[in-house]
Structure formats: structure tokens, C-alpha cells
Motif scaffolding. Structure first.
Motif, PDB file in Angstrom:
ATOM      1  N   ASP A   1      -3.891 -20.967 -17.808  1.00 25.22           N
ATOM      2  CA  ASP A   1      -2.939 -21.506 -18.785  1.00 25.22           C
ATOM      3  C   ASP A   1      -1.638 -20.733 -18.642  1.00 25.22           C
ATOM      4  O   ASP A   1      -1.660 -19.501 -18.520  1.00 25.22           O
ATOM      5  CB  ASP A   1      -3.466 -21.331 -20.219  1.00 25.22           C
ATOM      6  CG  ASP A   1      -4.434 -22.419 -20.628  1.00 25.22           C
ATOM      7  OD1 ASP A   1      -4.016 -23.588 -20.656  1.00 25.22           O
ATOM      8  OD2 ASP A   1      -5.603 -22.111 -20.895  1.00 25.22           O
TER       9      ASP A   1
ATOM     10  N   VAL B   1      -2.570 -30.466 -17.038  1.00 26.18           N
ATOM     11  CA  VAL B   1      -2.372 -31.065 -18.364  1.00 26.18           C
ATOM     12  C   VAL B   1      -1.147 -30.399 -18.986  1.00 26.18           C
ATOM     13  O   VAL B   1      -1.149 -29.182 -19.206  1.00 26.18           O
ATOM     14  CB  VAL B   1      -3.603 -30.855 -19.269  1.00 26.18           C
ATOM     15  CG1 VAL B   1      -3.360 -31.452 -20.653  1.00 26.18           C
ATOM     16  CG2 VAL B   1      -4.853 -31.462 -18.639  1.00 26.18           C
TER      17      VAL B   1
ATOM     18  N   THR C   1      -3.321 -23.314 -26.469  1.00 26.71           N
ATOM     19  CA  THR C   1      -2.072 -22.560 -26.477  1.00 26.71           C
ATOM     20  C   THR C   1      -1.402 -22.838 -27.817  1.00 26.71           C
ATOM     21  O   THR C   1      -1.117 -24.002 -28.132  1.00 26.71           O
ATOM     22  CB  THR C   1      -1.155 -22.988 -25.307  1.00 26.71           C
ATOM     23  OG1 THR C   1      -1.831 -22.696 -24.075  1.00 26.71           O
ATOM     24  CG2 THR C   1       0.172 -22.250 -25.343  1.00 26.71           C
TER      25      THR C   1
ATOM     26  N   ASN D   1      -6.045 -32.958 -25.264  1.00 23.37           N
ATOM     27  CA  ASN D   1      -6.577 -33.665 -24.100  1.00 23.37           C
ATOM     28  C   ASN D   1      -8.091 -33.515 -24.089  1.00 23.37           C
ATOM     29  O   ASN D   1      -8.618 -32.416 -24.201  1.00 23.37           O
ATOM     30  CB  ASN D   1      -5.973 -33.095 -22.808  1.00 23.37           C
ATOM     31  CG  ASN D   1      -6.554 -33.760 -21.585  1.00 23.37           C
ATOM     32  OD1 ASN D   1      -7.527 -33.293 -21.002  1.00 23.37           O
ATOM     33  ND2 ASN D   1      -5.978 -34.886 -21.189  1.00 23.37           N
TER      34      ASN D   1
ATOM     35  N   LYS E   1     -16.416 -26.741 -23.851  1.00 25.87           N
ATOM     36  CA  LYS E   1     -15.365 -25.913 -23.254  1.00 25.87           C
ATOM     37  C   LYS E   1     -14.031 -26.242 -23.918  1.00 25.87           C
ATOM     38  O   LYS E   1     -13.639 -27.416 -23.985  1.00 25.87           O
ATOM     39  CB  LYS E   1     -15.292 -26.171 -21.752  1.00 25.87           C
ATOM     40  CG  LYS E   1     -16.573 -25.743 -21.026  1.00 25.87           C
ATOM     41  CD  LYS E   1     -16.539 -26.124 -19.562  1.00 25.87           C
ATOM     42  CE  LYS E   1     -17.905 -25.928 -18.904  1.00 25.87           C
ATOM     43  NZ  LYS E   1     -18.420 -24.570 -18.988  1.00 25.87           N
TER      44      LYS E   1
ATOM     45  N   ASN F   1      -1.723 -26.446 -18.493  1.00 26.82           N
ATOM     46  CA  ASN F   1      -3.089 -26.062 -18.140  1.00 26.82           C
ATOM     47  C   ASN F   1      -3.376 -26.509 -16.711  1.00 26.82           C
ATOM     48  O   ASN F   1      -3.135 -27.664 -16.357  1.00 26.82           O
ATOM     49  CB  ASN F   1      -4.088 -26.703 -19.121  1.00 26.82           C
ATOM     50  CG  ASN F   1      -5.517 -26.383 -18.745  1.00 26.82           C
ATOM     51  OD1 ASN F   1      -6.163 -27.125 -18.001  1.00 26.82           O
ATOM     52  ND2 ASN F   1      -6.017 -25.263 -19.225  1.00 26.82           N
TER      53      ASN F   1
ATOM     54  N   GLN G   1      -5.950 -26.647 -13.207  1.00 27.11           N
ATOM     55  CA  GLN G   1      -7.254 -26.555 -12.545  1.00 27.11           C
ATOM     56  C   GLN G   1      -7.002 -26.506 -11.047  1.00 27.11           C
ATOM     57  O   GLN G   1      -6.310 -27.373 -10.499  1.00 27.11           O
ATOM     58  CB  GLN G   1      -8.114 -27.767 -12.901  1.00 27.11           C
ATOM     59  CG  GLN G   1      -8.487 -27.836 -14.379  1.00 27.11           C
ATOM     60  CD  GLN G   1      -9.292 -29.074 -14.729  1.00 27.11           C
ATOM     61  OE1 GLN G   1      -8.747 -30.064 -15.187  1.00 27.11           O
ATOM     62  NE2 GLN G   1     -10.585 -29.029 -14.511  1.00 27.11           N
TER      63      GLN G   1
ATOM     64  N   ARG H   1     -14.912 -31.000 -22.534  1.00 25.63           N
ATOM     65  CA  ARG H   1     -13.824 -30.012 -22.422  1.00 25.63           C
ATOM     66  C   ARG H   1     -12.620 -30.525 -23.201  1.00 25.63           C
ATOM     67  O   ARG H   1     -12.368 -31.740 -23.248  1.00 25.63           O
ATOM     68  CB  ARG H   1     -13.473 -29.797 -20.946  1.00 25.63           C
ATOM     69  CG  ARG H   1     -12.374 -28.771 -20.714  1.00 25.63           C
ATOM     70  CD  ARG H   1     -12.278 -28.365 -19.236  1.00 25.63           C
ATOM     71  NE  ARG H   1     -11.175 -27.441 -19.035  1.00 25.63           N
ATOM     72  CZ  ARG H   1      -9.972 -27.803 -18.569  1.00 25.63           C
ATOM     73  NH1 ARG H   1      -9.719 -29.046 -18.219  1.00 25.63           N
ATOM     74  NH2 ARG H   1      -9.011 -26.900 -18.440  1.00 25.63           N
TER      75      ARG H   1
ATOM     76  N   GLN I   1     -12.791 -22.876 -18.118  1.00 21.71           N
ATOM     77  CA  GLN I   1     -13.215 -23.151 -16.752  1.00 21.71           C
ATOM     78  C   GLN I   1     -13.969 -21.946 -16.204  1.00 21.71           C
ATOM     79  O   GLN I   1     -13.682 -20.814 -16.562  1.00 21.71           O
ATOM     80  CB  GLN I   1     -11.998 -23.440 -15.862  1.00 21.71           C
ATOM     81  CG  GLN I   1     -11.275 -24.722 -16.248  1.00 21.71           C
ATOM     82  CD  GLN I   1     -10.104 -25.006 -15.334  1.00 21.71           C
ATOM     83  OE1 GLN I   1     -10.270 -25.286 -14.160  1.00 21.71           O
ATOM     84  NE2 GLN I   1      -8.907 -24.923 -15.874  1.00 21.71           N
TER      85      GLN I   1
ATOM     86  N   TYR J   1      -5.520 -14.462 -24.634  1.00 17.54           N
ATOM     87  CA  TYR J   1      -5.407 -15.468 -25.705  1.00 17.54           C
ATOM     88  C   TYR J   1      -5.049 -14.745 -26.999  1.00 17.54           C
ATOM     89  O   TYR J   1      -5.471 -13.606 -27.214  1.00 17.54           O
ATOM     90  CB  TYR J   1      -6.745 -16.194 -25.907  1.00 17.54           C
ATOM     91  CG  TYR J   1      -7.042 -17.229 -24.839  1.00 17.54           C
ATOM     92  CD1 TYR J   1      -6.972 -18.589 -25.138  1.00 17.54           C
ATOM     93  CD2 TYR J   1      -7.379 -16.858 -23.549  1.00 17.54           C
ATOM     94  CE1 TYR J   1      -7.243 -19.542 -24.170  1.00 17.54           C
ATOM     95  CE2 TYR J   1      -7.638 -17.816 -22.569  1.00 17.54           C
ATOM     96  CZ  TYR J   1      -7.565 -19.154 -22.892  1.00 17.54           C
ATOM     97  OH  TYR J   1      -7.817 -20.097 -21.930  1.00 17.54           O
TER      98      TYR J   1
ATOM     99  N   VAL K   1      -8.426 -29.491 -24.136  1.00 18.23           N
ATOM    100  CA  VAL K   1      -7.236 -28.656 -23.921  1.00 18.23           C
ATOM    101  C   VAL K   1      -6.264 -28.949 -25.063  1.00 18.23           C
ATOM    102  O   VAL K   1      -5.797 -30.081 -25.212  1.00 18.23           O
ATOM    103  CB  VAL K   1      -6.565 -28.966 -22.563  1.00 18.23           C
ATOM    104  CG1 VAL K   1      -5.309 -28.116 -22.372  1.00 18.23           C
ATOM    105  CG2 VAL K   1      -7.542 -28.748 -21.409  1.00 18.23           C
TER     106      VAL K   1
ATOM    107  N   ARG L   1      -5.699 -30.598 -10.958  1.00 19.49           N
ATOM    108  CA  ARG L   1      -5.385 -31.344 -12.186  1.00 19.49           C
ATOM    109  C   ARG L   1      -4.505 -30.476 -13.072  1.00 19.49           C
ATOM    110  O   ARG L   1      -4.689 -29.244 -13.118  1.00 19.49           O
ATOM    111  CB  ARG L   1      -6.686 -31.721 -12.909  1.00 19.49           C
ATOM    112  CG  ARG L   1      -6.480 -32.533 -14.174  1.00 19.49           C
ATOM    113  CD  ARG L   1      -7.810 -33.131 -14.682  1.00 19.49           C
ATOM    114  NE  ARG L   1      -7.603 -33.840 -15.929  1.00 19.49           N
ATOM    115  CZ  ARG L   1      -7.872 -33.325 -17.143  1.00 19.49           C
ATOM    116  NH1 ARG L   1      -8.384 -32.111 -17.262  1.00 19.49           N
ATOM    117  NH2 ARG L   1      -7.637 -34.029 -18.224  1.00 19.49           N
TER     118      ARG L   1
ATOM    119  N   THR M   1      -9.855 -24.803 -24.399  1.00 17.61           N
ATOM    120  CA  THR M   1      -8.759 -23.848 -24.226  1.00 17.61           C
ATOM    121  C   THR M   1      -7.619 -24.290 -25.122  1.00 17.61           C
ATOM    122  O   THR M   1      -7.523 -25.482 -25.471  1.00 17.61           O
ATOM    123  CB  THR M   1      -8.309 -23.709 -22.767  1.00 17.61           C
ATOM    124  OG1 THR M   1      -7.316 -22.660 -22.689  1.00 17.61           O
ATOM    125  CG2 THR M   1      -7.717 -24.983 -22.212  1.00 17.61           C
TER     126      THR M   1
ATOM    127  N   SER N   1      -5.222 -38.905 -15.744  1.00 13.85           N
ATOM    128  CA  SER N   1      -5.644 -37.871 -14.790  1.00 13.85           C
ATOM    129  C   SER N   1      -7.163 -37.839 -14.624  1.00 13.85           C
ATOM    130  O   SER N   1      -7.687 -37.001 -13.878  1.00 13.85           O
ATOM    131  CB  SER N   1      -5.149 -36.492 -15.236  1.00 13.85           C
ATOM    132  OG  SER N   1      -5.934 -35.980 -16.287  1.00 13.85           O
TER     133      SER N   1
ATOM    134  N   ASP O   1      -8.033 -19.453 -17.779  1.00 16.59           N
ATOM    135  CA  ASP O   1      -8.469 -20.491 -18.717  1.00 16.59           C
ATOM    136  C   ASP O   1      -9.951 -20.286 -19.028  1.00 16.59           C
ATOM    137  O   ASP O   1     -10.798 -20.447 -18.143  1.00 16.59           O
ATOM    138  CB  ASP O   1      -8.201 -21.852 -18.077  1.00 16.59           C
ATOM    139  CG  ASP O   1      -8.781 -22.999 -18.887  1.00 16.59           C
ATOM    140  OD1 ASP O   1      -9.359 -22.764 -19.965  1.00 16.59           O
ATOM    141  OD2 ASP O   1      -8.636 -24.148 -18.425  1.00 16.59           O
TER     142      ASP O   1
END
Lengths: 240, 240
Positions: free
Chosen positions: A216, A57, B138, B153, B134, A153, A155, B55, A209, B113, B57, A55, B136, B208, A206
Motif C-alpha cells: 500500500d 486499486v 488506508t 473494493n 483479508k 494498493n 499486487q 478480500r 496479501q 499501518y 481494500v 493489479r 487492507t 479489474s 499489504d
């Protein structure tokens, strides 16, 4: 420029078709893909080959140049007008672009995605010959003159730690890794403008996860160079 | 402005602390959070309450104003210089900001990060009192004068279709839904500048993810208004 990439750049033809033989041995006719897709996949494909992307994003930061020379001129004109306290001229876009950003102006489809976003979804499946890969995208136009940026991002099905990922990228054709945490130096649209290579940085595990199943990354590429003829050759190379 | 929000805006104090009682009945001292986090959570918290976010993003598009008045002045000065063909003056930032974008200038941590991104990760857990969520992120600085934008997301534990999500957002305090697919009108930093409400749009089922367990949204908020005192009251309201 990577030595694997031919030095002669053929004439730009966004509709160019490359007849390539897929890794599976099946032949396929591949349309030269959308510029956001190819910039993303130049970086992600080498990682996908190693760890299989389940996956992805994507959020884009797309430049004026993607909408053509007149759009670049309008961004300059609007910026001058705003700095002078005048109303900005809106001919190409229906709203102020200078010191602003907005959802990509491609038509919105019934599912709420715009066409630019759905190209990322559909063309990734086509180029990887993987109908199961899951992709979502949000495409945004930012007041940058030239070259697109993308926050991606990932997975994975198989583990891939960030150091291995960085090494894979360093050895990938058409990619330059710009990932200097100490000096906070990462890819920017300005630095890739008028260059063939796609720059990749911010490569990190990331934290959302478990284990090494997610990364990322941040990529920048000049879609005027990358988005048309040159990449047709590179796609063929990736698939062969 | 939503009637639930007090009309008197106290003095801006980013370090303001709000002593609030959590839904669980436990008391907690909550630091007034980072501006990217609060703009994101103003929109996502009402959805989280309904369907529980598993989760998230986030990719940000952050304005000059987040770095202060001098940064805004530098963006103006650089833009004038670039338009005149001069070298841009780089005092606040170590590279060209005009017509460019770059990774947020907050220090990078050992995990790759930057601090701005880790605030999104950690403060979301703290504000929702959910150590398992969860996240993440950017964080990118774009050449916009004022107000941040974020592409978000979402993966949910329980189903939440896009129409229900839009209705929840329309009724949420401090939120305005700008989601007109027919005219391609969605939130922009310019339109939320100097406003209290956070604008949300591009609300759509994430293609997705299977079924109604995922959404993509795009949010814009003026962090100068939202990032400090006003939100302390709203966080308290959300948690009570």
C-alpha cells in the motif's frame, strides 16, 4: 527537482503527444495522460519495473484545481458563505463543495465508472504497454485547493519487500519519499503544491496479501505542474 | 430510518459491549467497533452474506468530527485564518488541515499501518467471525466537518452481479442507496450528516476482476450517529 528532469518547462498542453520508443523496441504514439494517472504512475512505474504489477486499486482525493481556476474560486467563495451561515453558490459544481466531498464530476459511462476512472484503467495499460494489467479506480473530489492525493494498493507478480520498494522510490526520478512513521509525517497536497516532484509515503507491506507480493502506498502530486508538459518528458524517459 | 432500527437511540457509549449470539450458535462478546469499520460493514455485510468477501481494500475520507468537537472548531478556525491569509492555528493537529488532507493521526504500528487502519482489519474478522477474511485499509483525514466516506473494493468467493448487489443493499437495514448515474448523484458526507442511515452508491462491477467476482462501492455515514450506540443494536441484528 531531480537532475534527470529538464529545468525548462515547456508550455502546458494537455493534448501534447510524445513520440517515444518503447522498451520492447516498438515505437508508439502516447497521448499526454490524465493527471491522476501520471501522478500514480510516476510512483508505481519504478516498482512495476522491478516486480511487475498484476493489479492496482486506486482511490483518489482530487483538488479543486483539477477543474480549473473557476472551480478553485468557487471553493473559496462557498467556504466563505458556509462560514457565514449562507447558502453556498453552486455554479461550477451542482452541489456544496465546501467542507464536503463528492464523486468526480466526469461523465459516468455505461459500466458505472466515470471517465476519470477509466482513464486510470486504460492509460496505465497504454503507458506500460501491458494490456493485461488490471486496474480499478474510484475518483473523488475533495475540498483541497491544489494537488491531488491517491491511495494505491498494489499486487505484484514477483516479490517486493517494503524496504526495497522505498529504496527504489528514493532513487526514482521526479519522486520524493516522505515516510516518517515516528513523527506521523507523510505526503500532503499542501506540501507538494507548486512543486514538480510527486511525494510518496505510507509505504507498507499489504497485510491482506501473503508474503511480499503486495504494497500500500499514498501519493501526492501537483497536477498543474505534473499533469501536462513536464510529465511528457518523464514518460518518455520511463519508457526508453 | 429503517423500521428494523429502534427509534430510541440510547446514550452514546463507544465502549458499549453487546452480548450477541453468533449465527454459528456460539456466544460472543463483541466490543462496539470503530466508526470507520461499522460504516463500512453496514454496507458490506449484506453483500458478504450473499457472496462471501475474500478480500477488501478500503480507503477512507474521514471528517474532523471523528477527532471530536475541538477538532471541528480547529478546522473552522484554520479555514477562516487561511482565507484571511494568516498562518493557521495548529493545536489539535500538527499541521494545516484547512484545504488540505493528511494520513489519519492515530499512532503508527510496527507494520506501518496506523491503529485506525488495523481496526478495520481486525474488527472485520471479529464481527464476521471469519479469521480468514483479508482486509487492507488506508485512513485519511479530509477537511470535511462531519461524516466519514469510504471507497471500498471487494473480491468475492461467489459471483454477485451489480444489480443483485444494489437490490440487496436497498433491502438492507440502516442502508440507503444513492446511485443515480444519470444525474451524477452519489453519497456525500454532507447529505448523511445527522442521519442514522449509511448511504451507498457507485455500485459497479470491478473491471479489474473477471466475471462478477468483484465490486467497487462508495459509502458515507455519520459516525457520530452510527459509530456508537445505534450500531451495537444493528451488529447484534446482523449476527443473529
Amino acid at each position: 527537482m531531480d537532475e534527470n528532469v529538464p529545468l525548462v518547462i515547456p508550455e502546458v498542453n494537455p493534448e501534447a503527444m510524445a513520440h517515444v520508443k518503447l522498451g520492447s523496441g516498438k515505437g508508439a504514439l502516447i497521448a499526454n495522460p490524465n493527471c491522476s494517472t501520471i501522478i500514480c504512475l510516476m510512483a508505481v512505474t519504478p516498482l512495476h519495473r522491478r516486480a511487475k504489477v498484476k493489479r492496482m486499486v486506486v482511490s483518489t482525493y482530487q483538488a479543486a484545481s483539477g477543474a480549473g481556476a473557476a472551480a478553485m474560486e468557487e471553493l473559496v467563495q462557498q467556504t466563505r458563505e458556509v462560514l457565514e451561515g449562507k447558502e453556498p453558490t453552486c455554479n461550477i459544481f451542482n452541489q456544496q463543495y465546501a467542507f464536503n466531498l463528492f464523486s468526480h464530476n466526469a461523465p459516468i459511462q455505461l459500466n458505472g465508472y466515470n471517465e476519470e476512472e477509466m482513464k486510470l484503467v486504460k492509460e496505465t495499460r497504454k503507458i506500460w504497454n501491458d494490456k493485461d494489467v488490471k486496474v480499478t479506480a474510484t475518483c473523488i473530489r475533495v475540498p483541497v485547493m491544489r494537488a491531488h492525493a491517491e491511495s494505491v494498493n498494489l499486487q505484484f507478480e514477483n516479490p517486493l519487500d517494503e524496504n526495497t520498494a522505498r529504496d527504489i522510490l528514493k532513487n526514482a526520478p521526479g519522486i520524493v519519499v516522505v515516510d516518517d512513521r515516528a513523527s506521523n509525517r507523510f505526503p500532503t497536497p499542501l506540501e507538494v503544491s507548486n512543486k514538480d516532484d510527486v511525494a510518496v509515503g505510507r509505504v507498507r507491506r499489504d497485510v491482506s496479501q501473503d508474503g511480499d507480493y503486495g504494497l500500500d502506498i499514498f501519493v501526492c502530486g501537483d497536477q498543474i505542474r505534473k499533469g501536462a508538459a513536464l510529465n511528457a518528458v518523464q514518460i518518455a524517459e520511463m519508457l526508453l
